[in-house]
Design an enzyme around this catalytic site. Structure first.
Site, mmCIF file in Angstrom:
data_model
loop_
_atom_site.group_PDB
_atom_site.id
_atom_site.type_symbol
_atom_site.label_atom_id
_atom_site.label_comp_id
_atom_site.label_asym_id
_atom_site.label_seq_id
_atom_site.Cartn_x
_atom_site.Cartn_y
_atom_site.Cartn_z
ATOM 1 N N ARG A 1 55.857 80.729 37.908
ATOM 2 C CA ARG A 1 55.292 81.102 39.209
ATOM 3 C C ARG A 1 56.107 80.574 40.384
ATOM 4 O O ARG A 1 55.889 80.960 41.525
ATOM 5 C CB ARG A 1 53.822 80.665 39.313
ATOM 6 C CG ARG A 1 53.597 79.179 39.347
ATOM 7 C CD ARG A 1 52.136 78.837 39.103
ATOM 8 N NE ARG A 1 51.460 78.360 40.284
ATOM 9 C CZ ARG A 1 50.280 77.736 40.288
ATOM 10 N NH1 ARG A 1 49.631 77.545 39.140
ATOM 11 N NH2 ARG A 1 49.722 77.326 41.387
ATOM 12 N N ARG B 1 40.812 70.551 44.329
ATOM 13 C CA ARG B 1 42.045 70.125 43.641
ATOM 14 C C ARG B 1 42.252 68.636 43.908
ATOM 15 O O ARG B 1 42.803 68.260 44.936
ATOM 16 C CB ARG B 1 43.248 70.901 44.164
ATOM 17 C CG ARG B 1 43.295 72.370 43.778
ATOM 18 C CD ARG B 1 44.589 72.990 44.302
ATOM 19 N NE ARG B 1 44.909 74.252 43.668
ATOM 20 C CZ ARG B 1 44.701 75.443 44.235
ATOM 21 N NH1 ARG B 1 44.174 75.527 45.426
ATOM 22 N NH2 ARG B 1 45.043 76.553 43.595
ATOM 23 N N HIS C 1 54.391 72.811 55.785
ATOM 24 C CA HIS C 1 53.513 72.090 56.718
ATOM 25 C C HIS C 1 53.144 72.935 57.923
ATOM 26 O O HIS C 1 51.992 73.017 58.326
ATOM 27 C CB HIS C 1 54.232 70.859 57.277
ATOM 28 C CG HIS C 1 54.277 69.703 56.349
ATOM 29 N ND1 HIS C 1 53.170 69.252 55.679
ATOM 30 C CD2 HIS C 1 55.288 68.894 55.993
ATOM 31 C CE1 HIS C 1 53.518 68.225 54.942
ATOM 32 N NE2 HIS C 1 54.803 67.985 55.110
ATOM 33 N N ARG D 1 37.767 69.628 39.998
ATOM 34 C CA ARG D 1 38.676 69.728 38.861
ATOM 35 C C ARG D 1 39.326 68.368 38.643
ATOM 36 O O ARG D 1 39.827 67.761 39.594
ATOM 37 C CB ARG D 1 39.752 70.762 39.150
ATOM 38 C CG ARG D 1 40.816 70.809 38.064
ATOM 39 C CD ARG D 1 41.792 71.917 38.302
ATOM 40 N NE ARG D 1 42.765 71.593 39.314
ATOM 41 C CZ ARG D 1 43.691 72.450 39.752
ATOM 42 N NH1 ARG D 1 43.713 73.680 39.282
ATOM 43 N NH2 ARG D 1 44.562 72.094 40.658
ATOM 44 N N ASN E 1 46.399 81.945 38.799
ATOM 45 C CA ASN E 1 47.783 81.602 39.173
ATOM 46 C C ASN E 1 48.554 81.214 37.913
ATOM 47 O O ASN E 1 49.680 81.645 37.693
ATOM 48 C CB ASN E 1 47.821 80.438 40.166
ATOM 49 C CG ASN E 1 46.962 80.694 41.383
ATOM 50 O OD1 ASN E 1 46.627 81.839 41.664
ATOM 51 N ND2 ASN E 1 46.599 79.651 42.105
ATOM 52 N N CYS F 1 39.150 80.943 40.407
ATOM 53 C CA CYS F 1 39.618 80.143 41.533
ATOM 54 C C CYS F 1 41.094 80.329 41.819
ATOM 55 O O CYS F 1 41.665 79.658 42.661
ATOM 56 C CB CYS F 1 39.275 78.672 41.333
ATOM 57 S SG CYS F 1 39.990 77.993 39.833
HETATM 58 C C1 PEP Z 1 45.283 78.463 38.950
HETATM 59 O O1 PEP Z 1 46.127 78.142 38.105
HETATM 60 O O2 PEP Z 1 44.927 79.636 39.154
HETATM 61 C C2 PEP Z 1 44.653 77.429 39.795
HETATM 62 C C3 PEP Z 1 43.639 77.721 40.576
HETATM 63 O O3 PEP Z 1 45.173 76.182 39.758
HETATM 64 P P1 PEP Z 1 46.500 75.712 40.498
HETATM 65 O O4 PEP Z 1 46.907 76.810 41.443
HETATM 66 O O5 PEP Z 1 46.130 74.443 41.176
HETATM 67 O O6 PEP Z 1 47.431 75.549 39.341
HETATM 68 MG MG MG Z 2 46.405 76.074 37.516
#
Ligand code: PEP
Ligand code: MG
Length: 570
Positions: A466, A297, A190, A333, A455, A503
């Site tokens: 991750r 998102r 935060h 999305r 990501n 993205c």
């Molecule tokens: C990703 O997976 O790269 C992405 C943009 O979605 P999130 O980070 O919300 O999983």
């Molecule tokens: Mg993702």
């Protein structure tokens, strides 16, 4: 003596001032037996009442200073403060054990904090922070001490704290709090998020600033490189003042590009758009020269509450984003819940591998009512702007077809009900599973666009969670394996006359940008504050040269070699 403490760069910029330690007052919670439980409960009720009043003031202040979405945290705190699940056990304990309210509250709250903290989920961990924040406030009233708050500061300082609670951060006055640094916290805590929206330089997660910095010591917070320089020498002060000036200068240069298109020096045009989580983020996108929203998102609409958002609530949120973005594209999305994002009211069974489990489009195609409600809200909002819809976590063409079929069904229903729906909604998908990148040529025939979610694409390609720091070295956006997958997706889109965006965090990464320009990525979606630096960087690149650079990178064998190659051009 001068020394440097390393931490996480949470909010960019340099701040130089004297340290102000935000002390955690000693709150005595030792167990005492009491003779009159009724009056002890009344004392507890009074502390709750006073805390309620304070929190309402803080919430209204945050609303005015930081916007509604940031103030929402205090509405959540008010809910915690008035939650019978917290209050009743405290009162029961006072009455059944004849103990003081401080002790009873501390015991009950600690149990909840431990419960939330033990969950392997960032969102739930933040809930533990909320309970701690609220409890501290009530305890201070019970004990009769005043907790030092940033609101009491009246000179220019750097705040040093173990952690800044959301209520601390909301009371920061930019005029006096030039920067802050904390022992705990990460880039997405935060306090870090609020620091970025207040544009206050911050370094968090240092583990040791409170142990090592005394009140009144001169401190430099370097929010660019994640360093805190304590008791700097005259020479260091001069160096950092120059670094600060250079950064401020650079910000002014970037600001000039706000209303400019994004073009390389040899005239190649790309789109620079932003990732957002709530309608309030739109202001930041426009202030930073975003040409659209590349990833909205939507899961944040579903989080921090105890039931699903209604179609109407969703419609209002989507409409607001679309209206405020005007003609600019907005890629929404559909719900990507599961994995690290949980909804308590969805009661999902515990999974061994939630990232590989029942999530995102898999869940939406199974629990279609949730999906249909969101799609209806989106379709209804489509007449208010330039809406594009994409589905997350698509692994197979069947999934894409099934999701699109539900969308078409809902559209037909709405049209039959005489509800207006745009006829120009592009429908695309996230490419974040290697299977869909490898088969991109087939997908490209059916989608209107791709958005590469690096990501997840990197975590699945490397088989490296991750969220797990021990394998974070495998998050390798520059690894040739990842670059080759990205190329497959872009080439597939080009062949079918479609567009490909990205993205994931990689899109705003200054080392990746030259490679992505070379590979021919059409759209780059990143956090709003990265847009102007990226535009400035791209203006200095030549697309023709970057094509050669990318070609070389694709034939290399390690990420380190690729980084060296990119660094050699600047
Ligand atoms: C990703 O997976 O790269 C992405 C943009 O979605 P999130 O980070 O919300 O999983
Ligand atoms: Mg993702």
């Amino acid at each position: 003596m001068t020394f440097t403490i390393k931490g996480i760069a949470a909010s960019s910029g340099i701040a130089i001032a004297k340290a102000f330690r935000l002390e955690n007052a000693e709150l005595d919670v030792t167990k005492k037996s009491i003779s009159n439980p009724e009056s002890e409960v009344a004392r507890f009720d009074e502390a709750i009442k006073v805390s309620n009043g304070e929190l309402e003031v803080i919430r209204d202040h945050a609303n005015a200073e930081l916007g509604e979405d940031k103030a929402a945290i205090f509405s959540a705190h008010l809910l915690v403060l008035n939650d019978p699940e917290l209050l009743n056990p405290v009162k029961d304990k006072i009455k059944s054990e004849n103990v003081n309210a401080e002790f009873a509250l501390n015991e009950v709250a600690s149990m909840f904090v431990q419960m939330f903290e033990s969950m392997d989920n960032e969102y739930m961990k933040e809930r533990a922070a909320d309970i701690r924040d609220v409890t501290k406030r009530v305890l201070a009233h019970l004990v009769g001490v005043t907790i030092s708050t940033p609101a009491s500061i009246t000179e220019e300082v750097i705040i040093i704290a173990e952690d800044l609670t959301p209520s601390d951060t909301a009371q920061l006055n930019r005029k006096y709090a030039l920067g802050f640094t904390t022992d705990i916290g990460g880039r997405t805590s935060h306090s870090a998020i609020m620091a970025r929206s207040l544009e206050i330089p911050a370094v968090v997660g240092t583990k040791e600033v409170t142990a090592k910095i005394q009140n009144g010591t001169m401190v430099i917070v370097d929010g660019l490189d994640g360093e805190v320089i304590v008791d700097p020498t005259a020479e260091e002060l001069a160096t950092y003042r120059a670094k600060k000036d250079k950064f401020e200068q650079q910000k002014l240069e970037w600001a000039k590009l706000k209303n400019e298109p994004t073009v390389t020096k040899d005239g190649h045009h790309v789109e620079l758009v932003a990732n957002i989580g709530t309608p309030n983020d739109v202001e930041g996108v426009l202030n930073n020269g975003g040409e659209g929203v590349g990833l909205y998102r939507t899961e944040f609409l579903y989080m921090g509450r105890d039931n699903f958002p209604t179609e109407e609530e969703q419609f209002e949120a989507y409409k607001s984003v679309l209206e405020n973005m005007g003609e600019k594209p907005v890629v929404v999305r559909t719900l990507d819940i599961g994995g690290d994002k949980e909804l308590p009211y969805l009661h999902l069974p515990k999974e061994m591998n939630p990232f590989l489990g029942y999530r995102a489009i898999r869940l939406c195609l199974d629990q279609k009512e949730i999906f249909r409600t969101q799609l209806r809200a989106l379709l209804r909002s489509s007449v208010y702007g330039n809406l594009k819809i994409m589905f997350p976590m698509i692994a197979t063409l069947d999934e894409f077809r099934a999701a699109k079929a539900v969308l078409i069904e809902e559209k037909e229903k709405l049209v039959a009900e005489n509800v207006q729906v745009s006829d120009n909604i592009e429908v695309g998908m996230m490419v974040e599973i290697p299977a869909s990148a490898i088969l991109a040529d087939q997908f490209a025939k059916e989608v209107d666009f791709f958005s590469i979610g690096t990501n997840d694409l990197i975590q699945y390609t490397m088989a490296a969670d991750r969220m797990n720091e021990q394998v974070s070295y495998l998050y390798q956006p520059y690894n040739p394996s990842i670059l080759r997958l990205v190329k497959m997706v872009i080439d597939a889109a080009n062949k079918e006359g479609k567009w490909a965006g990205m993205c994931g965090e990689m899109a705003g990464d200054s080392v990746a940008i030259p490679l992505l320009v070379g590979l021919g990525l059409h759209e780059f979606s990143m956090s709003a504050t990265s847009i102007l630096p990226a535009r400035s960087q791209m203006a200095k690149l030549s697309k023709a040269d970057m094509e050669k650079l990318a070609e070389k990178a694709l034939s290399m064998s390690t990420a380190a070699e690729v980084v060296e190659l990119v660094n050699s051009i600047s």
